[in-house]
Design a protein around this motif. Structure first.
Motif, short mmCIF file in Angstrom:
data_model
loop_
_atom_site.label_atom_id
_atom_site.label_comp_id
_atom_site.label_asym_id
_atom_site.label_seq_id
_atom_site.Cartn_x
_atom_site.Cartn_y
_atom_site.Cartn_z
N MET A 74 69.10 -19.51 58.62
CA MET A 74 69.61 -20.89 58.85
C MET A 74 68.69 -21.86 59.00
SD MET A 74 72.73 -21.89 61.61
CE MET A 74 73.56 -20.50 61.43
N ALA A 75 68.80 -22.93 58.16
CA ALA A 75 68.04 -24.00 58.08
C ALA A 75 68.23 -24.80 59.35
CB ALA A 75 68.56 -24.98 56.83
N GLY A 76 67.02 -25.27 59.87
CA GLY A 76 66.80 -26.09 61.19
C GLY A 76 67.18 -27.77 60.88
N GLU A 77 67.08 -28.37 61.83
CA GLU A 77 66.91 -29.94 61.56
C GLU A 77 66.20 -30.42 60.60
OE1 GLU A 77 67.96 -31.80 65.15
OE2 GLU A 77 69.22 -30.20 65.94
N PRO A 78 66.33 -31.10 59.60
CA PRO A 78 65.39 -31.63 58.61
C PRO A 78 64.54 -32.84 59.26
CG PRO A 78 67.49 -32.35 58.06
CD PRO A 78 67.79 -31.59 58.88
N ALA A 79 63.41 -33.15 58.66
CA ALA A 79 62.55 -34.03 59.12
C ALA A 79 63.38 -35.49 58.70
CB ALA A 79 61.14 -33.91 58.80
N GLY B 264 72.22 -33.21 58.85
CA GLY B 264 71.85 -32.94 57.67
C GLY B 264 71.12 -31.63 57.33
N CYS B 265 71.48 -30.59 58.28
CA CYS B 265 70.70 -29.38 57.92
C CYS B 265 71.39 -28.73 56.58
CB CYS B 265 71.44 -28.21 59.01
SG CYS B 265 70.82 -28.72 60.83
N GLY B 266 70.34 -28.28 56.11
CA GLY B 266 70.64 -27.70 54.51
C GLY B 266 69.76 -28.43 53.48
N LEU C 204 86.24 -36.61 62.20
CA LEU C 204 86.17 -35.79 60.93
C LEU C 204 86.60 -34.54 61.28
CD1 LEU C 204 82.85 -36.85 59.25
CD2 LEU C 204 84.99 -37.96 59.12
N SER C 205 87.24 -33.76 60.49
CA SER C 205 87.37 -32.30 60.50
C SER C 205 86.08 -31.30 60.29
CB SER C 205 88.57 -31.89 59.43
OG SER C 205 87.76 -31.90 58.09
N SER C 206 86.33 -30.05 60.74
CA SER C 206 85.38 -29.14 60.58
C SER C 206 85.22 -29.18 59.19
CB SER C 206 86.13 -27.65 60.82
OG SER C 206 86.03 -27.98 62.45
N GLY C 207 83.70 -28.55 58.93
CA GLY C 207 83.07 -28.24 57.31
C GLY C 207 84.09 -27.29 56.77
N GLN C 208 83.66 -26.84 55.45
CA GLN C 208 84.17 -25.82 54.84
C GLN C 208 83.62 -24.58 54.60
OE1 GLN C 208 85.62 -27.31 50.88
NE2 GLN C 208 86.40 -29.37 51.91
N LEU C 209 83.08 -24.13 55.76
CA LEU C 209 82.38 -22.80 56.00
C LEU C 209 83.35 -21.87 55.57
CD1 LEU C 209 80.13 -21.50 56.98
CD2 LEU C 209 81.16 -21.21 59.14
N TYR C 210 84.83 -21.80 55.61
CA TYR C 210 85.45 -20.86 55.38
C TYR C 210 85.59 -20.72 53.89
CZ TYR C 210 88.77 -24.42 53.96
OH TYR C 210 89.75 -25.54 53.21
N ARG C 211 85.05 -21.50 53.05
CA ARG C 211 84.93 -21.28 51.63
C ARG C 211 83.64 -20.67 50.98
NH1 ARG C 211 88.85 -24.76 48.94
NH2 ARG C 211 89.96 -26.43 50.26
N ASN C 212 82.68 -20.54 51.89
CA ASN C 212 81.51 -19.89 51.40
C ASN C 212 81.51 -18.47 51.24
OD1 ASN C 212 78.87 -18.90 51.49
ND2 ASN C 212 78.11 -20.50 52.87
N ARG C 213 81.34 -17.90 50.09
CA ARG C 213 81.64 -16.64 49.72
C ARG C 213 80.58 -15.69 50.38
NH1 ARG C 213 83.16 -17.24 43.02
NH2 ARG C 213 84.85 -18.60 43.59
N ARG C 214 79.44 -16.22 50.74
CA ARG C 214 78.57 -15.23 51.49
C ARG C 214 79.24 -14.79 52.69
NH1 ARG C 214 72.53 -17.79 50.55
NH2 ARG C 214 72.76 -18.47 48.36
N GLU D 175 77.46 -22.99 43.37
CA GLU D 175 76.22 -22.46 43.92
C GLU D 175 75.32 -23.93 44.33
OE1 GLU D 175 74.76 -19.66 45.19
OE2 GLU D 175 76.46 -18.71 44.77
N ASP D 176 75.57 -24.85 43.66
CA ASP D 176 74.49 -26.10 44.02
C ASP D 176 75.23 -26.82 45.18
OD1 ASP D 176 76.60 -27.20 42.74
OD2 ASP D 176 75.27 -28.02 41.04
N PHE D 177 76.52 -26.58 45.57
CA PHE D 177 76.89 -27.06 46.65
C PHE D 177 76.19 -26.90 48.05
CE2 PHE D 177 79.75 -27.25 50.33
CZ PHE D 177 80.31 -28.46 50.49
N TRP D 178 75.86 -25.51 48.09
CA TRP D 178 75.18 -24.96 49.14
C TRP D 178 73.63 -24.99 49.39
CZ3 TRP D 178 78.87 -24.16 52.53
CH2 TRP D 178 80.25 -23.80 52.55
N GLY D 179 72.98 -25.62 50.44
CA GLY D 179 71.62 -25.61 50.81
C GLY D 179 70.74 -24.22 50.53
N SER D 180 69.56 -24.53 50.64
CA SER D 180 68.58 -23.43 50.74
C SER D 180 69.05 -22.10 51.55
CB SER D 180 66.93 -23.68 50.82
OG SER D 180 67.09 -24.19 52.10
N ASP D 181 69.43 -22.36 52.59
CA ASP D 181 70.17 -21.30 53.67
C ASP D 181 71.28 -20.70 53.33
OD1 ASP D 181 71.80 -23.21 54.47
OD2 ASP D 181 71.14 -23.26 56.52
N GLY D 182 72.13 -21.26 52.28
CA GLY D 182 73.26 -20.54 51.91
C GLY D 182 74.41 -20.64 52.89
#
Length: 230
Positions: free
Chosen positions: A1-6, A43-45, A138-148, A192-199
């Motif tokens: 999982m991606a950490g907090e970005p600089a 902004g993780c990801g 704001l609502s929660s994110g859309q994690l439930y749509r992540n196919r991984r 695929e390009d919606f998700w960051g490098s950590d998926g």
């Protein structure tokens, strides 16, 4: 999982010339926006804070109201609404034109009860109202749509988010603050390009799509109020 970005956790976004007052009036003072929340808030990801959700919201908001937006982020990877309530909001010693709360996904993943969510969200909304003139949740994110995550887990998370969303709507309605459901709109999470490098977290593209959704769902009366600030 991606950490907090600089990168800087504050900045100034300017509206394009086309969105400014056509009368040639002096550019109004920047409206101040303080965002408190979880990994999406910081902004993780992505590789730098400037590519995350908050500056994207500020950029779209500046366009929508035709004035600069001075933004700042106060968040932590893994933060729940309880951390927002007891740590992040109390540490904010200034006053903002707009306070945005961005949490919920970690509460879902941690299995916190709806009763706890309701109590902490209601208290956070009240405290946010003391820290700013206007509050948006704001609502929660859309994690439930992540196919991984796998179909069974996605279905379970979706059910939990649906229930959390209904509680959040009720809390915000009772408090008279704006609630934005950005978890049920199709913002291209199947790409695929919606998700960051950590998926797991959104990418630069994903955050731009989410920010457009958030600002696009802000009530016209709120946008008009922000545009007219002295």
């Amino acid at each position: 999982m991606a950490g907090e970005p600089a990168g800087e956790r504050s900045g100034l976004e300017l509206p394009s010339p086309a969105s400014r007052d056509p009368s040639g009036a002096v550019t109004p003072r920047p409206l101040s926006m303080a965002v408190f929340g979880d990994s999406m808030a910081v902004g993780c990801g992505v590789d730098d804070q400037s590519l995350g959700l908050v500056p994207d919201i500020a950029r779209d908001l500046a366009e929508a109201v035709g004035r600069p937006v001075q933004w700042e982020t106060h968040g932590r990877l893994g933060a729940t609404i309880r951390r927002v309530r007891y740590r992040l909001l109390p540490a904010f010693a200034r006053h903002a034109d707009l306070v945005v709360l961005c949490a919920g996904s970690n509460d879902i993943m941690a299995g916190r009860t709806l009763t706890s969510w309701e109590d902490d969200l209601a208290a956070s909304v009240t405290l946010a109202g003391e820290k700013g003139d206007r509050v948006v949740v704001l609502s929660s994110g859309q994690l439930y749509r992540n196919r991984r995550l796998g179909r069974a887990l996605r279905s379970q998370v979706e059910t939990m988010i649906d229930r959390q969303t209904e509680v959040s709507k009720r809390v915000c309605q009772e408090a008279g603050v704006c609630y934005i459901d950005a978890t049920h709109d199709d913002v291209g999470t199947d790409r695929e390009d919606f998700w960051g490098s950590d998926g797991f977290h959104p990418s630069e593209i994903g955050y731009r799509k989410l920010a457009a959704c958030v600002v696009g769902k802000m009530p016209k009366r709120l946008l008009a109020d922000l545009a007219a600030l002295d």
